[in-house]
Design a protein around this motif. Structure first.
Motif, PDB file in Angstrom:
ATOM      1  N   GLN A 118       0.849  -1.366   0.017  1.00 40.52           N
ATOM      2  CA  GLN A 118       0.040  -0.090   0.060  1.00 40.52           C
ATOM      3  C   GLN A 118       0.984   1.367  -0.125  1.00 40.52           C
ATOM      4  N   SER A 119       2.135   1.095   0.039  1.00 39.71           N
ATOM      5  CA  SER A 119       3.215   2.155   0.083  1.00 39.71           C
ATOM      6  C   SER A 119       2.930   3.090  -1.263  1.00 39.71           C
ATOM      7  N   ALA A 120       3.493   4.172  -1.156  1.00 40.29           N
ATOM      8  CA  ALA A 120       3.232   4.993  -2.390  1.00 40.29           C
ATOM      9  C   ALA A 120       4.028   4.842  -3.519  1.00 40.29           C
ATOM     10  N   LEU A 121       5.348   3.941  -3.138  1.00 43.74           N
ATOM     11  CA  LEU A 121       6.060   3.544  -4.317  1.00 43.74           C
ATOM     12  C   LEU A 121       5.565   2.334  -5.055  1.00 43.74           C
ATOM     13  N   PHE A 122       5.035   1.315  -4.191  1.00 49.26           N
ATOM     14  CA  PHE A 122       4.411   0.225  -4.932  1.00 49.26           C
ATOM     15  C   PHE A 122       3.128   0.481  -5.620  1.00 49.26           C
ATOM     16  N   GLU A 123       2.469   1.473  -5.307  1.00 48.93           N
ATOM     17  CA  GLU A 123       1.350   1.991  -6.255  1.00 48.93           C
ATOM     18  C   GLU A 123       1.660   2.474  -7.430  1.00 48.93           C
ATOM     19  N   LYS A 124       3.041   2.798  -7.701  1.00 50.94           N
ATOM     20  CA  LYS A 124       3.607   3.338  -9.039  1.00 50.94           C
ATOM     21  C   LYS A 124       3.960   2.174  -9.794  1.00 50.94           C
ATOM     22  N   LEU A 125       4.277   1.093  -9.216  1.00 49.39           N
ATOM     23  CA  LEU A 125       4.793  -0.063  -9.835  1.00 49.39           C
ATOM     24  C   LEU A 125       4.067  -0.697 -10.583  1.00 49.39           C
ATOM     25  N   GLU A 126       4.465  -1.368 -11.794  1.00 49.40           N
ATOM     26  CA  GLU A 126       3.550  -2.097 -12.696  1.00 49.40           C
ATOM     27  C   GLU A 126       4.681  -3.237 -13.525  1.00 49.40           C
ATOM     28  N   GLY A 127       3.925  -4.168 -13.816  1.00 48.00           N
ATOM     29  CA  GLY A 127       4.413  -5.230 -14.614  1.00 48.00           C
ATOM     30  C   GLY A 127       5.856  -5.772 -14.188  1.00 48.00           C
ATOM     31  N   PRO A 128       6.830  -6.125 -15.179  1.00 48.71           N
ATOM     32  CA  PRO A 128       8.037  -6.504 -14.603  1.00 48.71           C
ATOM     33  C   PRO A 128       8.738  -5.838 -13.368  1.00 48.71           C
ATOM     34  N   LEU A 129       8.597  -4.385 -13.509  1.00 47.79           N
ATOM     35  CA  LEU A 129       9.333  -3.635 -12.406  1.00 47.79           C
ATOM     36  C   LEU A 129       8.781  -4.168 -10.991  1.00 47.79           C
ATOM     37  N   ARG A 130       7.497  -4.249 -10.979  1.00 48.41           N
ATOM     38  CA  ARG A 130       6.876  -4.585  -9.642  1.00 48.41           C
ATOM     39  C   ARG A 130       7.124  -6.115  -9.249  1.00 48.41           C
ATOM     40  N   GLU A 131       7.042  -6.711 -10.252  1.00 44.27           N
ATOM     41  CA  GLU A 131       7.641  -8.322  -9.905  1.00 44.27           C
ATOM     42  C   GLU A 131       9.155  -8.230  -9.305  1.00 44.27           C
ATOM     43  N   LYS A 132      10.116  -7.535  -9.869  1.00 47.12           N
ATOM     44  CA  LYS A 132      11.338  -7.462  -9.560  1.00 47.12           C
ATOM     45  C   LYS A 132      11.344  -6.936  -8.000  1.00 47.12           C
ATOM     46  N   ALA A 133      10.435  -5.813  -7.746  1.00 50.29           N
ATOM     47  CA  ALA A 133      10.449  -5.433  -6.449  1.00 50.29           C
ATOM     48  C   ALA A 133      10.108  -6.286  -5.620  1.00 50.29           C
ATOM     49  N   ILE A 134       9.153  -6.987  -5.840  1.00 54.26           N
ATOM     50  CA  ILE A 134       8.566  -8.037  -4.942  1.00 54.26           C
ATOM     51  C   ILE A 134       9.629  -9.150  -4.445  1.00 54.26           C
ATOM     52  N   VAL A 135      10.332  -9.607  -5.531  1.00 50.27           N
ATOM     53  CA  VAL A 135      11.559 -10.592  -5.375  1.00 50.27           C
ATOM     54  C   VAL A 135      12.520  -9.955  -4.574  1.00 50.27           C
ATOM     55  N   ALA A 136      12.762  -8.559  -4.422  1.00 51.07           N
ATOM     56  CA  ALA A 136      13.687  -8.061  -3.741  1.00 51.07           C
ATOM     57  C   ALA A 136      13.172  -8.215  -2.315  1.00 51.07           C
ATOM     58  N   ILE A 137      11.884  -7.886  -2.030  1.00 50.66           N
ATOM     59  CA  ILE A 137      11.245  -7.694  -0.569  1.00 50.66           C
ATOM     60  C   ILE A 137      11.455  -9.223  -0.169  1.00 50.66           C
ATOM     61  N   THR A 138      10.997 -10.205  -0.795  1.00 54.77           N
ATOM     62  CA  THR A 138      10.942 -11.447  -0.319  1.00 54.77           C
ATOM     63  C   THR A 138      12.364 -12.179  -0.283  1.00 54.77           C
TER      64      THR A 138
END
Length: 572
Positions: A514-534
């Motif tokens: 729900q953070s401001a950054l994740f609301e801006k992320l879409e597609g592969p970039l979002r998936e890449k960020a989720i992998v970084a978090i996990t």
């Protein structure tokens, strides 16, 4: 203070105690009921009689109200132990300062561990009724501060205050049922304290998540304590009997008996420890003057506290807060270690699995909490029946060994499979395996301690277990928070490099989707960020199999002895 004799067949939280009868050497509590203390204590008109085989001196409607009020507040203590686990994302979104996220969870046990030994002395010295009422008010004040907090710092202060009051609620509940119930019924009433705490702990993440996604907002996750506390208040004020443990001793003398130097040093040690592990790497660089200074202060306070307690400086061996003489007892030291390890597993899972589901499944806070229920429900259920396991198996070393194996078996794969490609069913299965091992090990040390100590050391053994459990929670959340924040920020900076996101935005993204950054992320970039978090969560979960390994090693170092009878019968 009446030193309890503990039944091995009933469990509770935080202590695995079921008090059966006061020791013969205990203070004559009943003779002290409702008597004035040199005119310095308030008095009540009634005089209670000692509970006997014929029944309690308090019966009927009054007894029902007393039980309802005590169990209600114990449930509140359990609720606040876990309620912050699922409101972290909305809190960060509202108040910011993700670098202080660890304090939201660790602040509550910090308040408890700083004051719990002092509260034991206060209950030993002052009117139980008013000590319980004051600590309950302290808990409610802390909850109000949390609910109204305009800043993250205010929320943290409120959590610390609520934690201090919550530990007083628990200790006071034990004291009352130890004194007002008969030998035969005491086990039942004491076990219901554990049931009340467990029920609150199970509901904590769900209630927190429900408020977080509602129009009431996360603030009502704390305000709800005021409403429930108001329901229990009349029972405390009008129905609880006043019990004076030291009626003929003046207030000044009672205060002089308390180890105030030990309290200040111990509290300072815990506060500086948490400061060191939450500020370093976030607000302060690891090699900065602030970081070095706080670690030096922590080390100095730790050394001073150990020396002051060991040599009983400004106090006496009988009055010092920490039962340091038990550190020479191999069994008690190992019990301290396994209790802290079990607590570490519980709270690392409770605080980080909901965040995992928010990122991977895009769950809102409520659904993420519901997904945590298999772990929490199984852990609490196993905890409540762990005394029965001990009754049948009798060799506590074997139970701790089994618990350690289960934690390693669940925690190792969980650490590996905590990624976006793992099915929800797999996570459920691994957390249930962890829950069984955690439930067995989390509080069984209380029972074992009382069965392996002489009568005069039972209270000291229980105090040592209190510090192990609550202090273990502080350490676990502080270390886990440091690993998660530092690793996650590093991973996200690498994953999002070149896309113009600030350090503050990247830090804020650690709290949830729900953070401001994740609301801006879409597609592969979002998936890449989720992998970084996990990936960061996988590193954080290292603490779980490590705790399991500690359980195994500590169990292998324990005596092979069979419990029951007065204490323990050596088997090896």
């Amino acid at each position: 203070m009446s030193t309890p004799e503990v039944s091995p067949t009933t469990t509770g939280h935080p202590t695995d105690q079921s008090i059966n009868s006061p020791r013969e050497s205990s203070i004559d509590v009943i003779g002290n009921l409702d008597r004035p203390s040199n005119g310095k204590e308030s008095t009540d008109s009634e005089t209670l009689q000692e509970p006997s085989d014929k029944g309690r001196s308090i019966q009927g409607f009054r007894w029902i109200i007393i039980c309802f009020s005590i169990y209600m507040t114990c449930a509140l203590y359990g609720l606040d132990t876990t309620i912050a686990a699922d409101v972290q994302g909305p809190v960060i979104a509202d108040l910011g300062h993700v670098e202080k996220l660890a304090w939201v969870g660790a602040g509550f046990p910090l308040g408890s561990v700083c004051i719990i030994l002092l509260l034991g002395k206060l209950y030993e010295s002052f009117n139980l009724k008013w000590t319980l009422i004051v600590t309950t008010l302290l808990f409610e004040v802390g909850s109000a501060v949390c609910g109204a907090a305009p800043t993250m710092d205010a929320l943290i202060v409120g959590r610390v205050i609520a934690g201090a009051g919550g530990s007083g609620i628990y200790l006071g509940s034990l004291q009352y049922f130890a004194r007002l119930t008969t030998d035969k019924e005491r086990g039942l009433y004491m076990s219901l304290i554990g049931v009340s705490w467990g029920g609150g702990a199970v509901l904590g993440p769900v209630i927190g998540g429900a408020f977080a996604v509602s129009s009431a907002t996360w603030r009502w996750a704390f305000y709800i304590n005021l409403c429930i506390g108001a329901v229990a208040a009349p029972g405390f004020l009008f129905y609880l009997p006043a019990i004076h443990p030291m009626p003929d001793v003046g207030v000044r003398h009672r205060l002089a008996r308390i180890d105030w130097v030990g309290f200040v040093l111990g509290a300072g040690m815990w506060v500086t420890f948490l400061l060191a592990f939450t500020m370093a790497g976030g607000q302060w660089e690891w090699d900065s003057g602030n970081t070095i200074a706080i670690f030096v202060v922590f080390g100095a306070l730790l050394v001073c506290y150990v020396l002051q307690q060991y040599f009983a400086v400004f106090t006496s061996p009988e009055r010092r807060l920490f039962p340091g003489h038990l550190l020479r007892d191999r069994t008690q030291v190992l019990l301290y270690i396994v209790t802290a390890a079990g607590t570490t597993t519980l709270f690392v899972v409770v605080y980080y699995i909901p965040i995992y589901f928010q990122f991977v499944n895009n769950d809102e806070a409520l659904m993420a909490a519901v997904r945590l229920l298999p772990f929490v429900v199984v852990a609490i259920a196993v905890n409540l029946v762990s005394g029965t396991f001990l009754h049948f198996i009798k060799v506590y070393m074997a139970l701790y060994l089994i618990a350690g194996i289960l934690v390693v078996a669940g925690g190792g794969p969980l650490m590996v499979f905590l990624d976006p490609g793992t099915s929800t069913a797999t996570i459920y299965g691994l957390t249930v395996l962890l829950a069984i091992g955690t439930g067995v090990s989390m509080t069984m040390g209380y029972t074992v301690a009382t069965l392996t100590l002489e009568a005069e050391d039972v209270a000291a053994g229980l105090n040592m277990q209190n510090v192990a459990q609550i202090g273990g929670q502080v350490i676990a959340l502080a270390v886990a928070g440091q690993i998660y924040q530092s690793t996650g920020q590093r991973n996200l900076e690498a994953a999002l490099a070149g896309h113009g996101f600030s350090v503050e935005e990247i830090r804020g993204a650690m709290a949830g989707v729900q953070s401001a950054l994740f609301e801006k992320l879409e597609g592969p970039l979002r998936e890449k960020a989720i992998v970084a978090i996990t990936d960061a969560m996988q590193m954080t979960m290292v603490l779980v199999p490590v705790s399991g390994a500690v359980l195994i090693l500590a169990a292998l170092c324990m005596k092979r002895e069979r419990l029951f009878g007065k204490a323990a019968v050596a088997g090896a």
